[in-house]
Design a protein around this motif. Sequence first.
Motif, mmCIF file in Angstrom:
data_model
loop_
_atom_site.group_PDB
_atom_site.id
_atom_site.type_symbol
_atom_site.label_atom_id
_atom_site.label_comp_id
_atom_site.label_asym_id
_atom_site.label_seq_id
_atom_site.Cartn_x
_atom_site.Cartn_y
_atom_site.Cartn_z
ATOM 1 N N ARG A 222 1.247 -1.529 0.048
ATOM 2 C CA ARG A 222 0.168 -0.313 0.242
ATOM 3 C C ARG A 222 1.079 1.636 -0.096
ATOM 4 O O ARG A 222 0.963 2.307 -0.850
ATOM 5 C CB ARG A 222 -0.555 0.087 0.771
ATOM 6 C CG ARG A 222 -2.276 -1.275 1.244
ATOM 7 C CD ARG A 222 -3.047 -0.887 2.057
ATOM 8 N NE ARG A 222 -4.232 -1.557 2.004
ATOM 9 C CZ ARG A 222 -4.544 -2.190 3.047
ATOM 10 N NH1 ARG A 222 -4.268 -2.393 4.217
ATOM 11 N NH2 ARG A 222 -5.825 -3.121 2.481
ATOM 12 N N ALA A 223 1.759 1.055 1.129
ATOM 13 C CA ALA A 223 2.551 2.717 1.075
ATOM 14 C C ALA A 223 3.357 2.433 -0.603
ATOM 15 O O ALA A 223 3.698 3.613 -0.742
ATOM 16 C CB ALA A 223 4.068 2.221 1.581
ATOM 17 N N LYS A 224 4.046 1.691 -1.331
ATOM 18 C CA LYS A 224 4.218 1.244 -2.719
ATOM 19 C C LYS A 224 3.051 2.610 -3.693
ATOM 20 O O LYS A 224 3.470 3.045 -4.174
ATOM 21 C CB LYS A 224 3.831 0.366 -2.991
ATOM 22 C CG LYS A 224 5.341 -0.260 -2.653
ATOM 23 C CD LYS A 224 5.797 -1.764 -2.840
ATOM 24 C CE LYS A 224 6.498 -2.272 -4.172
ATOM 25 N NZ LYS A 224 6.127 -3.935 -4.662
ATOM 26 N N GLY A 225 1.990 2.626 -3.038
ATOM 27 C CA GLY A 225 1.161 3.123 -4.106
ATOM 28 C C GLY A 225 0.162 2.155 -5.136
ATOM 29 O O GLY A 225 -0.542 2.887 -5.595
ATOM 30 N N LEU A 226 -0.109 0.903 -4.656
ATOM 31 C CA LEU A 226 -0.929 -0.314 -5.435
ATOM 32 C C LEU A 226 -1.976 0.482 -5.220
ATOM 33 O O LEU A 226 -2.360 0.523 -4.524
ATOM 34 C CB LEU A 226 -0.036 -1.034 -5.026
ATOM 35 C CG LEU A 226 1.646 -1.609 -5.500
ATOM 36 C CD1 LEU A 226 1.962 -2.552 -4.801
ATOM 37 C CD2 LEU A 226 1.840 -0.922 -6.813
ATOM 38 N N MET B 60 1.156 8.267 5.907
ATOM 39 C CA MET B 60 1.068 7.647 5.021
ATOM 40 C C MET B 60 -0.643 7.531 4.071
ATOM 41 O O MET B 60 -0.628 6.331 3.500
ATOM 42 C CB MET B 60 2.300 7.098 5.033
ATOM 43 C CG MET B 60 3.225 6.591 4.444
ATOM 44 S SD MET B 60 4.286 7.726 3.460
ATOM 45 C CE MET B 60 4.140 5.870 2.249
ATOM 46 N N ARG B 90 -3.349 7.135 -3.279
ATOM 47 C CA ARG B 90 -2.162 6.498 -3.767
ATOM 48 C C ARG B 90 -1.297 7.034 -4.915
ATOM 49 O O ARG B 90 -0.571 6.778 -4.539
ATOM 50 C CB ARG B 90 -3.313 5.703 -5.121
ATOM 51 C CG ARG B 90 -3.090 4.054 -4.973
ATOM 52 C CD ARG B 90 -3.845 2.942 -4.550
ATOM 53 N NE ARG B 90 -4.045 3.020 -5.943
ATOM 54 C CZ ARG B 90 -5.924 2.668 -6.400
ATOM 55 N NH1 ARG B 90 -6.685 2.660 -5.869
ATOM 56 N NH2 ARG B 90 -6.210 3.808 -7.524
ATOM 57 N N ARG B 93 1.185 8.488 -2.491
ATOM 58 C CA ARG B 93 1.956 7.892 -1.495
ATOM 59 C C ARG B 93 3.138 6.544 -2.489
ATOM 60 O O ARG B 93 2.509 5.852 -3.612
ATOM 61 C CB ARG B 93 0.668 6.117 -0.782
ATOM 62 C CG ARG B 93 0.639 7.172 0.091
ATOM 63 C CD ARG B 93 0.576 4.888 1.209
ATOM 64 N NE ARG B 93 -0.678 4.636 0.332
ATOM 65 C CZ ARG B 93 -2.529 4.579 1.040
ATOM 66 N NH1 ARG B 93 -2.415 5.145 1.888
ATOM 67 N NH2 ARG B 93 -2.666 2.992 -0.156
ATOM 68 N N GLN B 121 6.896 -1.432 -7.912
ATOM 69 C CA GLN B 121 6.866 0.449 -7.627
ATOM 70 C C GLN B 121 6.985 1.569 -9.121
ATOM 71 O O GLN B 121 5.750 2.228 -9.278
ATOM 72 C CB GLN B 121 7.166 0.405 -6.534
ATOM 73 C CG GLN B 121 7.193 2.161 -5.892
ATOM 74 C CD GLN B 121 7.742 2.481 -4.517
ATOM 75 O OE1 GLN B 121 7.832 1.545 -4.107
ATOM 76 N NE2 GLN B 121 7.293 3.689 -3.776
ATOM 77 N N HIS B 125 3.695 3.768 -10.968
ATOM 78 C CA HIS B 125 3.719 5.624 -10.667
ATOM 79 C C HIS B 125 4.518 5.933 -12.114
ATOM 80 O O HIS B 125 4.586 7.271 -12.122
ATOM 81 C CB HIS B 125 4.623 6.388 -9.534
ATOM 82 C CG HIS B 125 3.373 5.944 -8.436
ATOM 83 N ND1 HIS B 125 2.424 6.537 -7.787
ATOM 84 C CD2 HIS B 125 4.237 5.083 -7.496
ATOM 85 C CE1 HIS B 125 2.669 5.884 -6.830
ATOM 86 N NE2 HIS B 125 3.634 5.216 -6.279
#
Lengths: 322, 329
Positions: A222-226, B60, B90, B93, B121, B125
């Motif tokens: 989640r912290a990776k932004g997935l 976060m 998201r 993050r 990751q 992004h």
Amino acid sequence: MLLRRLGEMVFVMAGISVLVFLIFFATPGADPAARIAGRNASPDVLAAVRHDFGFDQPLWVQYLLLMKRLFVTGDLTSFVNRGQKVIPSILQAVPVTLSLLIGAAVLWVAVSVAIGVTAALTRGTIVDRALMILGLVGVSMPVFWVGEVANLITQSRYHDSWFFSWVPALGYVPLTQDPVGWFKALVIPWVTLAILYIGLYGRVLRASLIEAYHEDFIRTARAKGLGEGRVLVRHALRTSLVTFVSLFGLDFGALVGGGTLLTEIVFGLQGVGFLTFNALQNLDLPVIMATVMYASFFVVASNAVVDLLYAALDPRVRLARA
Amino acid sequence: MPEAADEPLLRVEDLCVSFRSERGLLRAVDRLSFTVAPGEILAVVGESGSGKSLTSLAVMGLIDDPNAVLTGSIRYRGRELVGLPRRELRKVRGDEIAMIFQDPMSAMTPVYTIGWQIAEQVQAHSRLTRRQARARAVDLLGEMGMPNPAIQVDRYPHQLSGGMRQRAMIAMALSCNPSLLIADEPTTALDVTVQAQILRLVEQLRRDHGSSIVFITHDMGVVAEIADRVMVMYAGKVVERGPKPDLFATPGHPYTVGLLDSIPPMAGAKPRRLPAIPGAPPSPADRPDGCPFGPRCAHRHDSCRVDPPLYRRGRQDVSCTLVPEGADA
């Protein structure tokens, strides 16, 4: 590693065959010839059996003779069912069992994954609770009862209603002959057999998903932004798969080996379980012996497959072995 | 120390994190306010249970306990993060705010290679292809000082040593060039030599990328090494904060004094035992009235029955009733 596992497998199977042989042929206090010949056999038959199985020779010769007839010549014959060749009748029964089992397995894997995921995502809510109670009901209902009720509804009570008029009479239709008929004949047995496992697997998957969601790596994902979907499928579900797959392999092996007996009998499917059941009723020793061996071989084989899958799914296992 | 003349990168105001429980609402983080300037290393210090990790998770947006209640404001580049829709959050993050966790072994998914996880990751992004993302992973691992990055990239987390795992974790956090990096005790699980290497890496990161870093630790030795500013937390509150030199030279709060006393001295006679703060931090369920540190404090007196506000003393803020008197002297 593959070779070593195969070697182990053959070794275990040989051990099982010796054990089965000893149980049937060397149990003290009973004459194996009399048991093989069946109830009320005439002295002529008894003599034929004695000669046939080499009971006048040492035990190890008897064992080799039996193995030869099981695996090399394949001409082991039943005395109860005069002249019935054991190996061909098993080979004939295998496709029936596999048809029943593979269909049910597809069903139970698909539905239980859906249930497990839904329950884990809605944990603590009414949806989760309802699904888990349903699962428990599924686990608690005996297969033969579900089968009989299904038959009662679709074969007699409501067979003439529009809803169930498509259901064919009990029995198996070979896939190669009539694929549609095969499907129609098997749908209800599939559902019946799958219900127990849907309940079981749904609960197991929910538990291991919830456990996975407590892991640190889910937080990292989640912290990776997935997105949540990716976190679920690629991280939570993927790591829960190990438990699920190993359970599946073991259950599948046990079921191919005759665990589908009740379902087969209820629905009149002439599979391996059905064969075993008939043999047991007639005390048809050669058939029982052959099906027991067949069953144990499948359990051993599926264990080996589970091990290989385990290694494929979890790099920690794979590298520890290499 | 870069003075917050312009807008700080991160401004946290009146942040409260509480948990609903059978005994009512338990407040784990209590009206916390702080800022992080661009390019600054802020060390957050405190014992376990002081709310420092929870604060970082709150920034976060990673507190997913259904019983948690979060109030206050967290502004990143002037943009409010509290209450931001998940989709928007998201995007921030992992891209703009990234995080390093304490135990890289359990913080990485065991069934994927480190390269795969870094690429995941990167691809989340950017529009890079899988091949490009992988190449980026190799580059990053090399930058982190990992030998043979092209080979290590295909290793699984359990195949690496603790230090290498933490490098991989940091490489992953840095993969999208975040402006703010939150490091939650990144060196606690490592041995001392590796710890020093990782600290150097963090400093280099600030130098090369100009990132701000929030460094959470309970190790005053680590703080002495890398921090620009220090924030000491106790029982969910800030008890003292200020620039590192000031705070180390003239600690204002008895708790800070206690923490500093627990660093082994570099010179002079070694004490037989390091002084320790008696007692244990209170759990959120039974925090004392008044000053939360009161029961463990040697200087306790009557006015400690009221929870002291943050008093200004030079460039430090101290939440202790002793300060106003001492400040005059």
